[in-house]
Write an enzyme that holds these catalytic residues in place. Structure first.
Site, PDB file in Angstrom:
ATOM      1  N   ASN A   1       0.830  -1.210   0.000  1.00  0.00           N
ATOM      2  CA  ASN A   1       0.000   0.000   0.000  1.00  0.00           C
ATOM      3  C   ASN A   1       0.867   1.264   0.000  1.00  0.00           C
ATOM      4  O   ASN A   1       0.905   2.020   0.970  1.00  0.00           O
ATOM      5  CB  ASN A   1      -0.924   0.014   1.223  1.00  0.00           C
ATOM      6  CG  ASN A   1      -1.681  -1.284   1.363  1.00  0.00           C
ATOM      7  OD1 ASN A   1      -1.083  -2.337   1.514  1.00  0.00           O
ATOM      8  ND2 ASN A   1      -2.988  -1.213   1.297  1.00  0.00           N
TER       9      ASN A   1
ATOM     10  N   HIS B   1      -6.328  -9.720   4.418  1.00  0.00           N
ATOM     11  CA  HIS B   1      -6.807  -8.877   5.520  1.00  0.00           C
ATOM     12  C   HIS B   1      -8.319  -9.107   5.562  1.00  0.00           C
ATOM     13  O   HIS B   1      -9.025  -8.717   4.635  1.00  0.00           O
ATOM     14  CB  HIS B   1      -6.474  -7.408   5.230  1.00  0.00           C
ATOM     15  CG  HIS B   1      -7.145  -6.445   6.147  1.00  0.00           C
ATOM     16  ND1 HIS B   1      -6.733  -6.273   7.440  1.00  0.00           N
ATOM     17  CD2 HIS B   1      -8.193  -5.608   5.973  1.00  0.00           C
ATOM     18  CE1 HIS B   1      -7.508  -5.359   8.017  1.00  0.00           C
ATOM     19  NE2 HIS B   1      -8.398  -4.940   7.147  1.00  0.00           N
TER      20      HIS B   1
ATOM     21  N   ASP C   1       2.124  -5.189  12.793  1.00  0.00           N
ATOM     22  CA  ASP C   1       1.215  -4.330  12.027  1.00  0.00           C
ATOM     23  C   ASP C   1       1.727  -2.887  12.072  1.00  0.00           C
ATOM     24  O   ASP C   1       0.975  -1.944  12.316  1.00  0.00           O
ATOM     25  CB  ASP C   1      -0.218  -4.421  12.563  1.00  0.00           C
ATOM     26  CG  ASP C   1      -1.231  -3.803  11.615  1.00  0.00           C
ATOM     27  OD1 ASP C   1      -0.961  -3.776  10.402  1.00  0.00           O
ATOM     28  OD2 ASP C   1      -2.281  -3.328  12.088  1.00  0.00           O
TER      29      ASP C   1
ATOM     30  N   GLY D   1      -3.910   3.046  12.571  1.00  0.00           N
ATOM     31  CA  GLY D   1      -2.664   2.284  12.630  1.00  0.00           C
ATOM     32  C   GLY D   1      -1.684   2.810  13.650  1.00  0.00           C
ATOM     33  O   GLY D   1      -1.780   3.959  14.089  1.00  0.00           O
TER      34      GLY D   1
END
Lengths: 428, 313
Positions: free
Chosen positions: A100, A185, A310, A329
């Site tokens: 991403n 995901h 993560d 995040g």
């Protein structure tokens, strides 16, 4: 390079079922020459310099299977150099990077660039993934075969999920043919739409749109149902709820797959969000204490294979907003191991289980010869003072982005040295 | 409920961010103070000068008619200098963040900021960045404390108590900050609260707040003393929650027939603005024997005067 000798270490290498006091010898090429209890003072020439670790631990270099790096496109959040330094300080020597970025890693030419940057700027091993679909749009598959040949290790849409069931079945069939690894995901994006935190009493109290655990469950159930007929290498990136643990336990008899969990979901719950702490806006969201306990049990019972950080660096401006505007995040690569050790210190999980989930299990899933201390392999490892107390302070973080989910948390256990290919690249 | 003058009691909070933060003595303090302003607001000379020299900034990020004008009037009647920020022309539209706006306003040394924002928790964030007190005039779907306080005052004025009353809150609970604040306040003051809503508009785990939930309106209204209707918040609905307005009216609109399940002297409340013919029968809304909607607006000014006075000083 000179030969290096370490003695009096607690060595854990779950790949080789090694858990003993002993020594480690690294040869002139940065490879492991000898390891274990057989390595002692008597079989080291007396003129050599010996490092006495006095009972500190040696673990294989950690493999973090879910890391967002800002390069290309978001270098202001994190680049390969800052990521490497952050990783090394946490004992991480290999990372799987998410696609991403901007541009998105979805074609062969961008992979060349990525490999070059990774090689030139990174001190750790970078294993890049490419997206499952072009431009993450969830409509057209990327070229799994060609991308793999260029060095792509797995395929994932990272923050996004394949919603279309027909496309998902086709992706699985292609992955079957090409022996590709899918990292899903799991999130039904319609059920989780506009959601920010776990759907429940806290979301009702704070007035924030909830993300039900069903959003994760329906995708897992769908994919595992497909997987019963279409065999392929399939891994669920992160699970967050008790329901997910239960369904995975049930389905492990029927299909072959693996799954991971974020250290955030193992260590924190929705109550930690308190008064709108945007640093705890995560995906998947933190859920209830019951869910957290179930995840810990899942790790103990080998239902969950992998722990990931993560790591998603976001600059502070993206977090100094209202909860709904704030970015999702947290930055966590350098606290992955110390925070995982909390589970050992509070008697929730055995140390071997933690190390397995951080080293040999990810290596097995990724089919890479990392995460072990086998003789003849690269000496990628870390030395850990497992009892050393310290407090997480965002100003002390090495990552370019300071959005830690555990600011001011008291931890026990710190990496003191990290080696890649026998070279000491981090020293506390 | 007995409201006694408790002059010595001080408010426990610096800001009024939500009913959740208030103690029962805080609530009594505000309601007692408000009572004193009811007659003032009906008299010829409505102006006091208790807040002379104080500056109140109304910061409304969401359109509002009654709340904004009520706060403005309340501040002016107490003698404060009131400035209402016009967000359409403000720097927010130029990309300024809420924190920067807060810092800018803070530099002008206001004594009170009244804020309404479309995001839940926005007032909490703002309150951390300014020196003065902050009053929440509605944040997202989280809280609207002054609305709940004025609703409580209205009920006390009409029924002389809240303890032991059975109160139904009906409509779009999921998107409603009014519902949340009222649930906290009315249960704190000893009412039995029934929540009536289609399951699609019912928030998760709402029963854990000590209320009864119903998707059948007739059952939920049974023997109620107060029927509080909420507005259907179409602007907060992002996907299909309901099939149609007419079906909603059929099942959840307040009609004389459905109201007959409540007590004969049950009162109707609505925080406004109303969608007539969708959540409430238009004649019922105007029925002076049943509807106290106008009183709510009237007492709203008194409650806001009390809040401004208490939190400004």
């Amino acid at each position: 390079m000179k030969k290096q000798y370490f003695l009096n270490a607690n060595i854990i290498d779950t790949h080789n079922s090694l858990n003993e006091m002993g020594g480690l010898i690294i040869d002139e090429n940065g490879l492991i020459e000898a390891i274990g209890k057989k390595v002692n003072k008597n079989n080291i020439p007396t003129r050599e310099k010996i490092i006495d670790l006095q009972g500190k631990y040696i673990f294989p270099g950690i493999i973090d299977m879910r890391v967002f790096v800002g390069e290309p496109g978001y270098e202001y959040k994190e680049n390969f150099r800052t990521l490497s330094n952050a990783a090394l300080s946490g004992g991480v020597t290999s990372v799987v990077t998410m696609p991403n970025t901007n541009p998105i890693i979805d074609n062969v030419s961008i992979v060349d660039f990525l490999k070059r940057r990774g090689r030139d700027k990174s001190k750790i091993n970078i294993f890049p993934t490419a997206s499952l679909t072009k431009n993450l749009e969830g409509t057209n598959m990327t070229e799994f075969g060609l991308l793999q040949k260029k060095g792509i290790i797995a395929f994932t849409d990272g923050l996004k999920t394949i919603q279309n069931t027909r496309l998902m079945s086709r992706i699985m069939k292609s992955a079957h043919d090409l022996n590709s690894l899918i990292l899903q995901h799991a999130e039904d994006l319609e059920l989780s739409k506009d959601g920010m935190i776990n759907d429940g009493i806290i979301s009702t109290k704070l007035g924030l749109q909830g993300i039900p655990d069903l959003a994760e469950l329906v995708i897992i159930e769908r994919d595992l149902t497909l997987l019963e007929s279409i065999k392929c290498r399939y891994h669920i990136s992160q699970i967050s709820s008790k329901k997910s643990v239960e369904i995975i336990n049930e389905r492990k008899q029927k299909a072959k797959f693996t799954c991971g969990v974020s250290i955030n979901n193992l260590s924190l719950n929705e109550n930690d969000i308190g008064d709108f702490r945007t640093f705890l806006k995560l995906s998947p969201p933190l859920r209830t204490e019951e869910d957290r306990i179930s995840l810990v049990e899942g790790l103990n019972n080998k239902i969950i294979d992998v722990i990931v950080s993560d790591h998603k660096p976001e600059d502070e401006e993206q977090k100094r907003l209202t909860f709904s505007q704030a970015a999702t995040g947290s930055s966590g690569i350098e606290t992955l191991l110390p925070l995982s050790l909390e589970l050992y210190h509070n008697d929730s999980v055995k140390l071997e289980t933690i190390i397995q989930a951080l080293t040999s299990n990810p290596a097995k899933i990724l089919k890479i010869n990392k995460g072990n201390l086998t003789i003849g392999n690269d000496a990628d490892f870390c030395i850990v003072d497992i009892n050393k107390p310290w407090i997480v302070k965002k100003d002390k973080l090495i990552s370019k982005s300071k959005n830690t989910s555990i600011e001011n948390k008291k931890l026990q256990g710190k990496v003191t040295n990290t080696f890649v290919k026998g070279v000491e690249l981090f020293k506390l | 409920m007995a409201i006694k003058s408790q002059k010595a009691v001080k408010i426990s909070q610096k800001h009024l961010l939500g009913i959740q933060d208030l103690s029962i003595s805080d609530v009594n303090l505000i309601l007692n103070e408000a009572k004193q302003f009811i007659s003032l607001n009906k008299s010829k000379n409505k102006k006091l000068n208790v807040l002379r020299g104080k500056t109140q900034i109304n910061l409304f990020f969401e359109p509002s008619t009654r709340t904004q004008s009520s706060f403005e009037l309340a501040g002016k009647r107490l003698g404060a200098d009131v400035m209402s920020m016009n967000i359409v022309n403000s720097a927010i539209k130029k990309g300024e963040t809420l924190i920067d706006t807060a810092m800018t306003l803070n530099a002008m040394h206001p004594d009170l900021i009244v804020v309404r924002h479309q995001d839940s928790g926005a007032c909490n964030l703002l309150s951390q960045k300014v020196n003065c007190s902050v009053i929440n005039a509605g944040d997202g779907r989280r809280e609207h404390p002054t609305q709940a306080l004025l609703d409580a005052l209205t009920i006390i004025e009409k029924k002389e108590k809240i303890q032991g009353l059975k109160i139904a809150i009906c409509g779009d609970i999921l998107h409603s900050r009014v519902a949340r604040s009222n649930i906290y306040l009315l249960t704190m003051l000893g009412a039995e609260v029934n929540i009536i809503s289609p399951t699609n508009l019912m928030p998760e785990d709402i029963e854990k707040f000590g209320v009864n939930k119903f998707s059948d309106m007739r059952k939920g209204l049974k023997d109620c003393d107060i029927v509080m209707m909420l507005r259907l918040q179409n602007e907060r609905m992002t996907s299909s929650f309901l099939s149609s307005n007419r079906e909603y009216y059929e099942y959840y609109g307040l009609t004389p027939d459905k109201l007959s399940n409540a007590k004969d002297d049950a009162l109707i409340m609505h925080p406004g603005p109303m969608n007539r013919g969708i959540e409430i029968d238009t004649n019922l809304a105007d029925d002076i024997n049943r509807s106290v909607i106008k009183e709510q607006v009237e007492l709203g000014v008194a409650v806001r005067m009390a809040c401004i006075k208490i939190f400004c000083i």
